[in-house]
Design a protein around this motif. Structure first.
Motif, PDB file in Angstrom:
ATOM      1  N   ALA A   1       0.753  -1.150   0.160  1.00  0.00           N
ATOM      2  CA  ALA A   1      -0.050   0.159   0.068  1.00  0.00           C
ATOM      3  C   ALA A   1       0.934   1.310  -0.151  1.00  0.00           C
ATOM      4  O   ALA A   1       0.453   2.368  -0.620  1.00  0.00           O
ATOM      5  CB  ALA A   1      -0.991  -0.095   1.185  1.00  0.00           C
ATOM      6  N   GLU A   2       2.049   1.389   0.724  1.00  0.00           N
ATOM      7  CA  GLU A   2       3.075   2.414   0.897  1.00  0.00           C
ATOM      8  C   GLU A   2       3.294   2.600  -0.457  1.00  0.00           C
ATOM      9  O   GLU A   2       3.472   3.771  -0.871  1.00  0.00           O
ATOM     10  CB  GLU A   2       4.218   2.103   1.673  1.00  0.00           C
ATOM     11  CG  GLU A   2       3.626   2.068   3.233  1.00  0.00           C
ATOM     12  CD  GLU A   2       4.707   1.792   3.907  1.00  0.00           C
ATOM     13  OE1 GLU A   2       5.888   1.739   3.536  1.00  0.00           O
ATOM     14  OE2 GLU A   2       4.694   1.692   5.194  1.00  0.00           O
ATOM     15  N   GLU A   3       3.911   1.696  -1.273  1.00  0.00           N
ATOM     16  CA  GLU A   3       4.529   1.729  -2.605  1.00  0.00           C
ATOM     17  C   GLU A   3       3.387   2.370  -3.700  1.00  0.00           C
ATOM     18  O   GLU A   3       3.614   2.988  -4.516  1.00  0.00           O
ATOM     19  CB  GLU A   3       4.852   0.536  -3.168  1.00  0.00           C
ATOM     20  CG  GLU A   3       6.165   0.020  -2.265  1.00  0.00           C
ATOM     21  CD  GLU A   3       7.150   1.214  -2.124  1.00  0.00           C
ATOM     22  OE1 GLU A   3       7.557   1.878  -3.044  1.00  0.00           O
ATOM     23  OE2 GLU A   3       7.642   1.207  -0.976  1.00  0.00           O
ATOM     24  N   ILE A   4       1.940   1.840  -3.532  1.00  0.00           N
ATOM     25  CA  ILE A   4       1.229   2.109  -4.470  1.00  0.00           C
ATOM     26  C   ILE A   4       0.952   3.815  -4.145  1.00  0.00           C
ATOM     27  O   ILE A   4       0.648   4.443  -5.053  1.00  0.00           O
ATOM     28  CB  ILE A   4      -0.358   1.584  -4.039  1.00  0.00           C
ATOM     29  CG1 ILE A   4       0.002   0.019  -4.705  1.00  0.00           C
ATOM     30  CG2 ILE A   4      -1.488   2.217  -4.903  1.00  0.00           C
ATOM     31  CD1 ILE A   4      -1.254  -0.987  -4.058  1.00  0.00           C
ATOM     32  N   VAL A   5       0.724   4.228  -2.813  1.00  0.00           N
ATOM     33  CA  VAL A   5       0.652   5.661  -2.610  1.00  0.00           C
ATOM     34  C   VAL A   5       1.632   6.523  -3.089  1.00  0.00           C
ATOM     35  O   VAL A   5       1.648   7.594  -3.720  1.00  0.00           O
ATOM     36  CB  VAL A   5       0.591   6.144  -0.856  1.00  0.00           C
ATOM     37  CG1 VAL A   5       0.568   7.186  -0.625  1.00  0.00           C
ATOM     38  CG2 VAL A   5      -0.603   5.309  -0.557  1.00  0.00           C
ATOM     39  N   PHE A   6       3.063   5.990  -2.737  1.00  0.00           N
ATOM     40  CA  PHE A   6       4.312   6.609  -3.635  1.00  0.00           C
ATOM     41  C   PHE A   6       3.941   6.865  -4.959  1.00  0.00           C
ATOM     42  O   PHE A   6       4.299   7.814  -5.429  1.00  0.00           O
ATOM     43  CB  PHE A   6       5.478   5.836  -3.216  1.00  0.00           C
ATOM     44  CG  PHE A   6       6.681   6.280  -3.875  1.00  0.00           C
ATOM     45  CD1 PHE A   6       7.197   7.380  -3.574  1.00  0.00           C
ATOM     46  CD2 PHE A   6       7.103   5.514  -4.967  1.00  0.00           C
ATOM     47  CE1 PHE A   6       8.476   7.847  -4.244  1.00  0.00           C
ATOM     48  CE2 PHE A   6       8.397   5.881  -5.540  1.00  0.00           C
ATOM     49  CZ  PHE A   6       8.983   7.059  -5.209  1.00  0.00           C
TER      50      PHE A   6
ATOM     51  N   ASP B   1       1.045   9.203  -5.802  1.00  0.00           N
ATOM     52  CA  ASP B   1       0.937  10.717  -5.014  1.00  0.00           C
ATOM     53  C   ASP B   1       1.945  11.144  -4.628  1.00  0.00           C
ATOM     54  O   ASP B   1       2.443  12.260  -4.140  1.00  0.00           O
ATOM     55  CB  ASP B   1      -0.111  10.609  -3.819  1.00  0.00           C
ATOM     56  CG  ASP B   1      -0.848  11.890  -3.723  1.00  0.00           C
ATOM     57  OD1 ASP B   1      -1.285  12.603  -4.999  1.00  0.00           O
ATOM     58  OD2 ASP B   1      -1.286  12.283  -2.693  1.00  0.00           O
ATOM     59  N   ALA B   2       3.382  10.492  -4.908  1.00  0.00           N
ATOM     60  CA  ALA B   2       4.651  11.178  -4.571  1.00  0.00           C
ATOM     61  C   ALA B   2       4.809  11.146  -3.076  1.00  0.00           C
ATOM     62  O   ALA B   2       5.658  12.121  -2.755  1.00  0.00           O
ATOM     63  CB  ALA B   2       5.086  12.143  -5.488  1.00  0.00           C
ATOM     64  N   VAL B   3       4.243  10.413  -2.315  1.00  0.00           N
ATOM     65  CA  VAL B   3       4.158  10.728  -0.910  1.00  0.00           C
ATOM     66  C   VAL B   3       5.039   9.344  -0.268  1.00  0.00           C
ATOM     67  O   VAL B   3       4.549   8.218  -0.669  1.00  0.00           O
ATOM     68  CB  VAL B   3       2.905  10.753  -0.100  1.00  0.00           C
ATOM     69  CG1 VAL B   3       3.025  10.935   1.305  1.00  0.00           C
ATOM     70  CG2 VAL B   3       1.954  12.054  -0.881  1.00  0.00           C
ATOM     71  N   VAL B   4       6.014   9.605   0.600  1.00  0.00           N
ATOM     72  CA  VAL B   4       6.575   8.565   1.105  1.00  0.00           C
ATOM     73  C   VAL B   4       6.307   8.227   2.575  1.00  0.00           C
ATOM     74  O   VAL B   4       6.061   9.154   3.310  1.00  0.00           O
ATOM     75  CB  VAL B   4       8.317   8.736   1.232  1.00  0.00           C
ATOM     76  CG1 VAL B   4       8.960   7.627   2.064  1.00  0.00           C
ATOM     77  CG2 VAL B   4       8.721   8.992  -0.137  1.00  0.00           C
TER      78      VAL B   4
ATOM     79  N   GLN C   1      -6.415  13.748   3.303  1.00  0.00           N
ATOM     80  CA  GLN C   1      -6.166  15.229   3.530  1.00  0.00           C
ATOM     81  C   GLN C   1      -4.571  15.178   4.435  1.00  0.00           C
ATOM     82  O   GLN C   1      -3.810  15.930   4.311  1.00  0.00           O
ATOM     83  CB  GLN C   1      -7.184  15.797   4.887  1.00  0.00           C
ATOM     84  CG  GLN C   1      -8.323  16.317   3.910  1.00  0.00           C
ATOM     85  CD  GLN C   1      -9.326  14.942   3.308  1.00  0.00           C
ATOM     86  OE1 GLN C   1      -9.131  14.045   3.717  1.00  0.00           O
ATOM     87  NE2 GLN C   1     -10.061  15.428   2.645  1.00  0.00           N
ATOM     88  N   ALA C   2      -4.602  13.977   5.363  1.00  0.00           N
ATOM     89  CA  ALA C   2      -3.433  14.010   5.946  1.00  0.00           C
ATOM     90  C   ALA C   2      -2.054  13.749   4.944  1.00  0.00           C
ATOM     91  O   ALA C   2      -1.093  14.449   5.486  1.00  0.00           O
ATOM     92  CB  ALA C   2      -3.290  12.786   7.050  1.00  0.00           C
ATOM     93  N   LEU C   3      -2.315  13.039   4.125  1.00  0.00           N
ATOM     94  CA  LEU C   3      -1.066  12.767   3.218  1.00  0.00           C
ATOM     95  C   LEU C   3      -0.780  14.086   2.469  1.00  0.00           C
ATOM     96  O   LEU C   3       0.008  14.546   2.281  1.00  0.00           O
ATOM     97  CB  LEU C   3      -1.927  11.687   2.048  1.00  0.00           C
ATOM     98  CG  LEU C   3      -1.847  10.327   2.429  1.00  0.00           C
ATOM     99  CD1 LEU C   3      -2.318   9.486   1.422  1.00  0.00           C
ATOM    100  CD2 LEU C   3      -0.865   9.931   3.199  1.00  0.00           C
ATOM    101  N   LEU C   4      -1.891  14.992   2.048  1.00  0.00           N
ATOM    102  CA  LEU C   4      -1.638  16.204   1.528  1.00  0.00           C
ATOM    103  C   LEU C   4      -0.780  17.118   2.529  1.00  0.00           C
ATOM    104  O   LEU C   4       0.165  17.626   2.097  1.00  0.00           O
ATOM    105  CB  LEU C   4      -2.901  16.866   1.061  1.00  0.00           C
ATOM    106  CG  LEU C   4      -2.864  18.357   0.429  1.00  0.00           C
ATOM    107  CD1 LEU C   4      -2.122  18.360  -0.881  1.00  0.00           C
ATOM    108  CD2 LEU C   4      -4.246  19.027   0.161  1.00  0.00           C
ATOM    109  N   LYS C   5      -1.314  17.100   3.779  1.00  0.00           N
ATOM    110  CA  LYS C   5      -0.431  17.878   4.811  1.00  0.00           C
ATOM    111  C   LYS C   5       0.975  17.446   4.826  1.00  0.00           C
ATOM    112  O   LYS C   5       2.026  18.334   4.978  1.00  0.00           O
ATOM    113  CB  LYS C   5      -1.352  17.649   6.228  1.00  0.00           C
ATOM    114  CG  LYS C   5      -0.396  18.445   7.218  1.00  0.00           C
ATOM    115  CD  LYS C   5      -1.100  18.350   8.429  1.00  0.00           C
ATOM    116  CE  LYS C   5      -0.437  19.142   9.676  1.00  0.00           C
ATOM    117  NZ  LYS C   5      -1.303  18.785  11.061  1.00  0.00           N
TER     118      LYS C   5
END
Length: 238
Positions: A204-209, A212-215, A227-231
């Motif tokens: 799931a972490e890798e899919i988010v990365f 959305d380019a979020v680690v 929203q937390a990821l955006l923050k």
């Protein structure tokens, strides 16, 4: 050139999804086989494990070739790095299924106490792991960030059942001292399911990365909302 790149990316995605389906089937088969100690089904899992390993090696080679030939950037680079890591995690989940299959074979066809399985919530834990694995695959197929993010909360249930199983097994040993060795071995099933859950959260972490380019690795924000990821992204820009 762009068409060649797109075709290669589609091919790698297809390979990953095929391996994902294979690993899911491996885990489902061992989960189905545990209560009755179905050694025939467990042996099928052991034989099929060779396909999982072969798929991992082929994917590694294809991804390495893509990196060398096309030198990807931006979203293509994120995708290919994510697929490389997902490939490794899928192989490890396959290993856990193999380990559980070996436990089943060691029972020599003797079914496991149905009350013990019920009290330890093994069926619930198996279903949670399978649901996580399926949800993560769908998240990649649909490139659905919220679906990927839901995996982290699902893993809490797996962790909770694993922790509670220790006390259930201890009480069972107190009532059936002759089953002490079996219970110690049986606890390994819960541990491997729990570790499979951990590797699914890695997926799931890798899919988010990728999306959305979020680690999220080592982040306390796992399981948060979009929203937390955006923050987190905004904090990284400060």
């Amino acid at each position: 050139m762009v068409k060649f790149v797109d075709d290669e990316l589609k091919s790698i995605r297809a390979e990953v999804l095929d391996m994902w389906a294979l690993v899911y089937e491996q885990m489902k088969n061992v989960c189905d086989a545990i209560p009755t100690a179905d050694s025939e089904k467990a042996w099928e899992v052991l034989v099929r494990e060779k396909r999982v390993n072969a798929s991992e090696l082929k994917l590694d080679c294809d991804i390495e070739d893509f990196l060398v030939l096309y030198n990807p950037v931006a979203v293509d680079m994120r995708f290919i790095v994510a697929m490389l890591k997902i490939n490794t995690d899928l192989e490890r989940i396959g290993d856990f299924a193999e380990n559980i299959a070996r436990f089943i074979i060691r029972q020599n066809g003797e079914p496991i106490d149905a009350d013990l399985i019920k009290n330890a919530r093994l069926a619930e834990m198996c279903q949670a792991v399978l649901d996580m694995l399926l949800t993560a695959r769908l998240a990649l197929e649909k490139e659905d960030l919220s679906m990927a993010n839901s995996i982290f909360e699902k893993d809490n249930k797996v962790d909770e059942i694993n922790a509670a199983a220790t006390q259930v097994l201890a009480e069972y040993i107190a009532q059936h001292p002759e089953k002490a060795a079996f219970c110690l071995d049986f606890k390994g099933v819960f541990l491997r399911l729990e570790r499979a859950g951990d590797h699914i959260t890695n997926l799931a972490e890798e899919i988010v990365f990728y999306i959305d380019a979020v680690v999220l690795k080592h982040s306390a924000k796992k399981g948060g909302t979009e929203q937390a990821l955006l923050k987190r992204m905004q904090e990284g820009q400060e």
